[in-house]
Design a protein around this motif. Structure first.
Motif, PDB file in Angstrom:
ATOM      1  N   UNK A 164       0.817  -1.230   0.000  1.00 25.33           N
ATOM      2  CA  UNK A 164       0.000   0.000   0.000  1.00 25.33           C
ATOM      3  C   UNK A 164       0.844   1.270   0.000  1.00 25.33           C
ATOM      4  N   UNK A 165       2.018   1.239   0.654  1.00 25.89           N
ATOM      5  CA  UNK A 165       2.995   2.335   0.582  1.00 25.89           C
ATOM      6  C   UNK A 165       2.321   3.697   0.721  1.00 25.89           C
ATOM      7  N   UNK A 166       1.669   3.900   1.819  1.00 26.72           N
ATOM      8  CA  UNK A 166       0.795   5.066   1.976  1.00 26.72           C
ATOM      9  C   UNK A 166       1.557   6.379   2.099  1.00 26.72           C
ATOM     10  N   UNK A 167       0.993   7.389   1.504  1.00 28.59           N
ATOM     11  CA  UNK A 167       1.413   8.779   1.687  1.00 28.59           C
ATOM     12  C   UNK A 167       0.179   9.524   2.179  1.00 28.59           C
ATOM     13  N   UNK A 168       0.102   9.761   3.471  1.00 28.17           N
ATOM     14  CA  UNK A 168      -1.093  10.306   4.084  1.00 28.17           C
ATOM     15  C   UNK A 168      -1.710  11.500   3.374  1.00 28.17           C
ATOM     16  N   UNK A 169      -0.911  12.516   3.000  1.00 30.25           N
ATOM     17  CA  UNK A 169      -1.498  13.686   2.344  1.00 30.25           C
ATOM     18  C   UNK A 169      -2.160  13.376   0.998  1.00 30.25           C
ATOM     19  N   UNK A 170      -1.826  12.232   0.409  1.00 35.15           N
ATOM     20  CA  UNK A 170      -2.413  11.884  -0.887  1.00 35.15           C
ATOM     21  C   UNK A 170      -3.805  11.265  -0.738  1.00 35.15           C
ATOM     22  N   UNK A 171      -4.141  10.785   0.453  1.00 38.85           N
ATOM     23  CA  UNK A 171      -5.425  10.124   0.679  1.00 38.85           C
ATOM     24  C   UNK A 171      -6.462  11.177   1.062  1.00 38.85           C
ATOM     25  N   UNK A 172      -7.489  11.318   0.245  1.00 36.95           N
ATOM     26  CA  UNK A 172      -8.499  12.351   0.452  1.00 36.95           C
ATOM     27  C   UNK A 172      -9.627  11.889   1.376  1.00 36.95           C
ATOM     28  N   UNK A 173      -9.925  10.599   1.369  1.00 41.73           N
ATOM     29  CA  UNK A 173     -11.006  10.081   2.201  1.00 41.73           C
ATOM     30  C   UNK A 173     -10.509   9.846   3.622  1.00 41.73           C
ATOM     31  N   UNK A 174     -11.385   9.408   4.497  1.00 42.90           N
ATOM     32  CA  UNK A 174     -10.986   9.085   5.866  1.00 42.90           C
ATOM     33  C   UNK A 174     -10.118   7.829   5.861  1.00 42.90           C
ATOM     34  N   UNK A 175      -9.256   7.668   6.857  1.00 39.49           N
ATOM     35  CA  UNK A 175      -8.433   6.450   6.923  1.00 39.49           C
ATOM     36  C   UNK A 175      -9.279   5.175   6.912  1.00 39.49           C
ATOM     37  N   UNK A 176     -10.413   5.176   7.601  1.00 38.05           N
ATOM     38  CA  UNK A 176     -11.251   3.971   7.637  1.00 38.05           C
ATOM     39  C   UNK A 176     -11.828   3.653   6.263  1.00 38.05           C
ATOM     40  N   UNK A 177     -12.207   4.690   5.521  1.00 39.47           N
ATOM     41  CA  UNK A 177     -12.743   4.481   4.175  1.00 39.47           C
ATOM     42  C   UNK A 177     -11.644   3.958   3.244  1.00 39.47           C
ATOM     43  N   UNK A 178     -10.442   4.496   3.398  1.00 38.30           N
ATOM     44  CA  UNK A 178      -9.354   4.022   2.542  1.00 38.30           C
ATOM     45  C   UNK A 178      -8.936   2.607   2.941  1.00 38.30           C
ATOM     46  N   UNK A 179      -9.013   2.283   4.223  1.00 41.81           N
ATOM     47  CA  UNK A 179      -8.709   0.918   4.664  1.00 41.81           C
ATOM     48  C   UNK A 179      -9.623  -0.080   3.959  1.00 41.81           C
ATOM     49  N   UNK A 180     -10.885   0.305   3.766  1.00 40.70           N
ATOM     50  CA  UNK A 180     -11.826  -0.568   3.050  1.00 40.70           C
ATOM     51  C   UNK A 180     -11.379  -0.773   1.610  1.00 40.70           C
ATOM     52  N   UNK A 181     -10.868   0.264   0.958  1.00 37.36           N
ATOM     53  CA  UNK A 181     -10.379   0.126  -0.414  1.00 37.36           C
ATOM     54  C   UNK A 181      -9.167  -0.819  -0.460  1.00 37.36           C
ATOM     55  N   UNK A 182      -8.277  -0.658   0.503  1.00 36.86           N
ATOM     56  CA  UNK A 182      -7.103  -1.529   0.557  1.00 36.86           C
ATOM     57  C   UNK A 182      -7.534  -2.980   0.769  1.00 36.86           C
ATOM     58  N   UNK A 183      -8.464  -3.202   1.679  1.00 40.74           N
ATOM     59  CA  UNK A 183      -8.940  -4.555   1.947  1.00 40.74           C
ATOM     60  C   UNK A 183      -9.591  -5.182   0.714  1.00 40.74           C
ATOM     61  N   UNK A 184     -10.356  -4.389  -0.025  1.00 41.82           N
ATOM     62  CA  UNK A 184     -10.986  -4.899  -1.246  1.00 41.82           C
ATOM     63  C   UNK A 184      -9.924  -5.299  -2.268  1.00 41.82           C
ATOM     64  N   UNK A 185      -8.866  -4.482  -2.386  1.00 47.75           N
ATOM     65  CA  UNK A 185      -7.830  -4.804  -3.369  1.00 47.75           C
ATOM     66  C   UNK A 185      -7.019  -6.018  -2.946  1.00 47.75           C
ATOM     67  N   UNK A 186      -6.880  -6.239  -1.651  1.00 43.47           N
ATOM     68  CA  UNK A 186      -6.113  -7.388  -1.164  1.00 43.47           C
ATOM     69  C   UNK A 186      -6.712  -8.701  -1.661  1.00 43.47           C
ATOM     70  N   UNK A 187      -7.983  -8.668  -2.010  1.00 39.46           N
ATOM     71  CA  UNK A 187      -8.601  -9.857  -2.588  1.00 39.46           C
ATOM     72  C   UNK A 187      -7.940 -10.322  -3.869  1.00 39.46           C
TER      73      UNK A 187
END
Length: 349
Positions: A164-187
């Motif tokens: 995921x190599x996160x860069x916090x300022x690049x994420x516009x949504x809430x951390x919890x919402x982005x965590x859901x996107x990461x979890x979906x991609x992990x599939x």
């Protein structure tokens, strides 16, 4: 791939920024190539002056560029700040940049009927919030798995990995919402590598890394590796019986030291790109570039066969040693004459 502008002090004491080729995908490619892997870069590079340098940098390290799109869009630029006692911070200039122009269709055309030992994606300046890029990544991973099928000693294809190599300022949504996107991609992923800092961004400062790894395994990953800075790394996986298992490895040095080219204690010079070096080392080791037993681990995980402890026990310490060595010299791409030994076994990644 992008250009990092690193903070430096000039000879007359002035603060300045030093441009260096970078970006997580480029760094991972070069780290893996220097370990002896046959590596291809899939992506778009600008035809501007920065894009030309990025292209030359990859070519100089024997990275195959047959799947690179050259576009007139500008290159992404990242200015790096390293405040005392804080993590590295980034300011990105990326609007309409070339590296954000991949589409599912272009990925399909670039991949064609090609097959590889593994397909890896590191994020960073690009996030999963970019729907066009996300669809392109998903298309690449679907094709990798479709081309793979059951693993065998002769056919090592279909393996996928993700950082995921996160860069916090690049994420516009809430951390919890982005965590859901990461979890979906992990599939879509077989191996997921994350830092503890990234996990804390997604799930909070008091998050349970073991619980997160277990959740990601439930989402579809077959192996999760969490790096923990000076505390080393932990690999999480399930045995054929479904038992949740972990194994930890310590760095080959004691904080705050790292190691030099000969394995001796040395002060830390730079950590930019360290996680990418770790990722490149993991990929080479996992696919059997360095130790033949790791390719057995790859086949076992993808075939849901028995996973022995010995390959995993050798996997993380090797990558951590490369990560520690990476800290000794500034910038992953500026080792000058220093290169990793090239093993005799070669497999296209």
């Amino acid at each position: 791939a992008l250009f990092d502008f690193l903070p430096v002090t000039t000879v007359d004491g002035q603060q300045a920024f030093l441009p260096r080729p970078g970006g997580a995908p480029l760094n991972v490619c070069i780290a893996a190539s220097r370990l002896g892997a046959k590596v291809s870069f899939l992506g778009a590079l600008s035809s501007d002056m920065f894009g030309e340098e990025l292209y030359k940098t990859l070519a100089a390290d024997r990275v195959d560029l047959s799947m690179v799109q050259r576009l007139p869009n500008p290159s992404t630029l990242a200015f790096v700040s390293k405040p005392p006692g804080s993590d590295v911070r980034y300011a990105f200039f990326k609007d309409n940049a070339a590296d954000r122009m991949l589409t599912a269709r272009s990925v399909g055309e670039l991949l064609g009927a090609k097959s590889f030992g593994g397909l890896h994606m590191s994020l960073g300046a690009v996030t999963l919030e970019d729907s066009t890029m996300r669809e392109a990544f998903e298309e690449a991973f679907r094709r990798a798995h479709k081309a793979g099928g059951p693993m065998s000693a002769q056919t090592r294809t279909g393996f996928t990995s993700f950082d995921p190599n996160l860069r916090g300022p690049m994420v516009k949504s809430s951390p919890s919402a982005y965590a859901k996107r990461v979890e979906d991609f992990i599939g879509h992923c077989d191996l997921v590598k994350s830092s503890d800092a990234d996990a804390e961004f997604l799930y909070g400062a008091d998050c349970d890394l073991e619980a997160i790894a277990n959740k990601w395994l439930q989402k579809g990953a077959k192996l999760v590796i969490m790096t923990r800075g000076p505390d080393g790394a932990t690999a999480y996986y399930r045995t054929p019986s479904g038992k949740f298992t972990s194994m930890s490895a310590s760095p080959p040095c004691t904080s705050p030291k790292t190691i030099d080219f000969e394995g001796n204690p040395a002060p830390v010079a730079d950590t930019v790109g360290a996680g990418d070096t770790c990722m490149g080392s993991l990929l080479c080791s996992f696919l059997g570039e360095v130790h033949s037993t790791e390719s057995q681990l790859c086949r076992a995980l993808l075939d849901h066969a028995t996973v022995g402890e010995d390959p995993i026990a050798r996997l993380s310490p090797f990558a951590l040693a490369k990560l520690a060595f990476r800290h000794w010299k500034p910038r992953c791409l500026r080792w000058d004459s220093l290169t990793f030994p090239v093993p005799t076994s070669q497999q296209h990644m």
